[in-house]
Design an enzyme around this catalytic site. Structure first.
Site, mmCIF file in Angstrom:
data_model
loop_
_atom_site.group_PDB
_atom_site.id
_atom_site.type_symbol
_atom_site.label_atom_id
_atom_site.label_comp_id
_atom_site.label_asym_id
_atom_site.label_seq_id
_atom_site.Cartn_x
_atom_site.Cartn_y
_atom_site.Cartn_z
ATOM 1 N N ARG A 17 25.876 40.403 58.283
ATOM 2 C CA ARG A 17 25.543 41.346 57.212
ATOM 3 C C ARG A 17 24.108 41.828 57.302
ATOM 4 O O ARG A 17 23.679 42.619 56.461
ATOM 5 C CB ARG A 17 25.764 40.683 55.862
ATOM 6 C CG ARG A 17 27.129 41.029 55.214
ATOM 7 C CD ARG A 17 27.255 40.258 53.926
ATOM 8 N NE ARG A 17 28.101 40.869 52.948
ATOM 9 C CZ ARG A 17 29.365 40.513 52.715
ATOM 10 N NH1 ARG A 17 29.951 39.614 53.450
ATOM 11 N NH2 ARG A 17 30.052 41.083 51.748
ATOM 12 N N ARG A 23 39.980 44.038 40.954
ATOM 13 C CA ARG A 23 40.131 42.644 41.403
ATOM 14 C C ARG A 23 39.508 41.696 40.378
ATOM 15 O O ARG A 23 40.017 40.604 40.140
ATOM 16 C CB ARG A 23 39.465 42.458 42.774
ATOM 17 C CG ARG A 23 39.638 41.055 43.325
ATOM 18 C CD ARG A 23 39.176 40.908 44.762
ATOM 19 N NE ARG A 23 37.743 41.045 44.902
ATOM 20 C CZ ARG A 23 37.100 41.036 46.058
ATOM 21 N NH1 ARG A 23 37.774 40.910 47.187
ATOM 22 N NH2 ARG A 23 35.797 41.158 46.110
ATOM 23 N N ARG A 41 36.248 35.975 40.050
ATOM 24 C CA ARG A 41 35.007 36.001 40.830
ATOM 25 C C ARG A 41 33.866 36.551 39.986
ATOM 26 O O ARG A 41 33.963 37.649 39.441
ATOM 27 C CB ARG A 41 35.196 36.840 42.100
ATOM 28 C CG ARG A 41 35.732 36.012 43.250
ATOM 29 C CD ARG A 41 35.947 36.818 44.484
ATOM 30 N NE ARG A 41 34.749 37.489 44.987
ATOM 31 C CZ ARG A 41 34.684 38.067 46.171
ATOM 32 N NH1 ARG A 41 35.742 38.056 46.967
ATOM 33 N NH2 ARG A 41 33.591 38.663 46.560
ATOM 34 N N LYS A 70 38.152 44.134 53.938
ATOM 35 C CA LYS A 70 37.953 43.180 55.035
ATOM 36 C C LYS A 70 38.849 41.952 54.863
ATOM 37 O O LYS A 70 39.561 41.568 55.780
ATOM 38 C CB LYS A 70 36.478 42.749 55.101
ATOM 39 C CG LYS A 70 35.502 43.906 55.299
ATOM 40 C CD LYS A 70 34.071 43.420 55.461
ATOM 41 C CE LYS A 70 33.506 42.715 54.258
ATOM 42 N NZ LYS A 70 33.196 43.584 53.119
HETATM 43 P P1 B4P Z 1 38.620 43.298 50.028
HETATM 44 O O1 B4P Z 1 38.160 44.645 50.434
HETATM 45 O O2 B4P Z 1 39.571 42.621 50.894
HETATM 46 O O3 B4P Z 1 37.250 42.535 49.762
HETATM 47 P P2 B4P Z 1 36.141 42.241 50.882
HETATM 48 O O4 B4P Z 1 35.561 43.517 51.426
HETATM 49 O O5 B4P Z 1 36.644 41.260 51.875
HETATM 50 O O6 B4P Z 1 35.182 41.419 50.007
HETATM 51 P P3 B4P Z 1 33.649 41.334 49.671
HETATM 52 O O7 B4P Z 1 32.786 42.074 50.637
HETATM 53 O O8 B4P Z 1 33.595 41.699 48.242
HETATM 54 O O9 B4P Z 1 33.367 39.815 49.659
HETATM 55 P P4 B4P Z 1 32.739 38.688 50.584
HETATM 56 O O10 B4P Z 1 33.553 37.516 50.253
HETATM 57 O O11 B4P Z 1 32.615 39.056 52.028
HETATM 58 O O12 B4P Z 1 39.282 43.391 48.621
HETATM 59 C C1 B4P Z 1 38.810 44.170 47.551
HETATM 60 C C2 B4P Z 1 39.951 44.613 46.664
HETATM 61 O O13 B4P Z 1 40.486 45.827 47.186
HETATM 62 C C3 B4P Z 1 41.104 43.627 46.578
HETATM 63 O O14 B4P Z 1 41.507 43.542 45.244
HETATM 64 C C4 B4P Z 1 42.209 44.272 47.414
HETATM 65 O O15 B4P Z 1 43.499 43.998 46.937
HETATM 66 C C5 B4P Z 1 41.889 45.748 47.269
HETATM 67 N N1 B4P Z 1 42.303 46.551 48.416
HETATM 68 C C6 B4P Z 1 42.161 46.234 49.718
HETATM 69 N N2 B4P Z 1 42.639 47.222 50.505
HETATM 70 C C7 B4P Z 1 43.092 48.212 49.648
HETATM 71 C C8 B4P Z 1 43.707 49.504 49.851
HETATM 72 N N3 B4P Z 1 43.947 49.980 51.054
HETATM 73 N N4 B4P Z 1 44.013 50.226 48.755
HETATM 74 C C9 B4P Z 1 43.781 49.757 47.505
HETATM 75 N N5 B4P Z 1 43.222 48.544 47.257
HETATM 76 C C10 B4P Z 1 42.880 47.777 48.316
HETATM 77 O O16 B4P Z 1 31.220 38.521 50.019
HETATM 78 C C11 B4P Z 1 30.922 38.096 48.712
HETATM 79 C C12 B4P Z 1 29.435 37.727 48.598
HETATM 80 O O17 B4P Z 1 29.125 36.579 49.431
HETATM 81 C C13 B4P Z 1 28.416 38.790 49.045
HETATM 82 O O18 B4P Z 1 28.124 39.736 48.021
HETATM 83 C C14 B4P Z 1 27.177 37.879 49.386
HETATM 84 O O19 B4P Z 1 26.470 37.509 48.218
HETATM 85 C C15 B4P Z 1 27.807 36.646 49.981
HETATM 86 N N6 B4P Z 1 27.909 36.723 51.464
HETATM 87 C C16 B4P Z 1 29.068 36.715 52.180
HETATM 88 N N7 B4P Z 1 28.786 36.795 53.507
HETATM 89 C C17 B4P Z 1 27.440 36.861 53.615
HETATM 90 C C18 B4P Z 1 26.552 36.997 54.725
HETATM 91 N N8 B4P Z 1 26.998 37.077 55.997
HETATM 92 N N9 B4P Z 1 25.208 37.051 54.495
HETATM 93 C C19 B4P Z 1 24.736 36.968 53.244
HETATM 94 N N10 B4P Z 1 25.523 36.852 52.141
HETATM 95 C C20 B4P Z 1 26.861 36.790 52.316
#
Ligand code: B4P
Length: 193
Positions: A89, A128, A134, A14
């Site tokens: 979420r 990551r 993190r 994302k």
């Molecule tokens: P991304 O895949 O970009 O990570 P994300 O889904 O955006 O992040 P996440 O869900 O963990 O975090 P968020 O901040 O929303 O990247 C992951 C890795 O994969 C990276 O290293 C990237 O380089 C790699 N990658 C990406 N695409 C790739 C591909 N095609 N091939 C290979 N590698 C690839 O949430 C964090 C925390 O915040 C949650 O757990 C929760 O506690 C809280 N939170 C956030 N929003 C909330 C909400 N609405 N309600 C309640 N809690 C919330």
């Protein structure tokens, strides 16, 4: 106004794809994870309360994130569209978002749902965690807790938007470029529909 939700489990891409989408389409990026991490960095009361949940891989309470998004919408009156990343979420967050957007005479146009296998999610997040600093990427136990939270509370959000015919599923495995192209194709298809 064209408003998108980029949806998917933790590590599905994302954040990665959002950066590219906002560069191409010029929408305002609202990522609750980023907003929460900036509250933690600023050591605000909200950040301190959120940290205890995030460090355990749990979702932060709905009222906290809904309030944060409501303020972010109010602070961006001139946006030509929003890209919601990591929000909503829970179904309660989705219902609250719909109400907030109605107040602004707009709505969600499209939900792009990234699909990635559990093994690949764990692999990406552990990887990551080697460099991100993190606390929620540190070990497999916390990462698994996040994936379980997703299955228990977040997967239902796609079902919620499916009732309104707004969900397009995208294969989230492959190169970042290929996935980006598939996301753009889905956006263009919706814009001309
Ligand atoms: P991304 O895949 O970009 O990570 P994300 O889904 O955006 O992040 P996440 O869900 O963990 O975090 P968020 O901040 O929303 O990247 C992951 C890795 O994969 C990276 O290293 C990237 O380089 C790699 N990658 C990406 N695409 C790739 C591909 N095609 N091939 C290979 N590698 C690839 O949430 C964090 C925390 O915040 C949650 O757990 C929760 O506690 C809280 N939170 C956030 N929003 C909330 C909400 N609405 N309600 C309640 N809690 C919330």
């Amino acid at each position: 106004m064209f408003n998108i939700i980029l949806f998917g489990p933790p590590g599905s891409g994302k954040g990665t794809q959002s950066e590219r989408l906002i560069a191409k389409y010029g929408m305002k990026h609202l990522a609750t994870g980023d907003l929460l991490r900036s509250e933690i960095a600023g050591q605000t009361p909200l950040g301190m309360a959120a940290k205890s949940f995030m460090d355990k891989g749990q979702l932060v309470p709905d009222e906290v994130v809904i309030e944060m998004i409501s303020a972010a919408l109010d602070n961006n009156p001139k946006a030509n569209g929003f890209l919601f990343d990591g929000f909503p979420r829970t179904t309660a967050q989705a219902e609250a978002l719909d109400k907030l957007l109605i107040q602004k005479n707009t709505e969600i146009s499209l939900v792009l749902a990234l699909q990635v296998s559990k093994d690949e999610l764990i692999r990406r997040l552990l990887n990551r965690g080697l460099t991100s600093g993190r606390t929620d990427d540190i070990n497999e136990e916390i990462i698994s807790a996040r994936i379980e939270e997703y299955e228990r509370k977040t997967a239902a959000v796609a079902e919620y938007y499916k009732k309104f015919g707004k969900v397009t599923y995208i294969k989230g495995e492959g190169t970042i470029d290929t996935i980006f192209e598939a996301l753009c194709n889905a956006i263009e298809a919706k814009k001309v529909a």
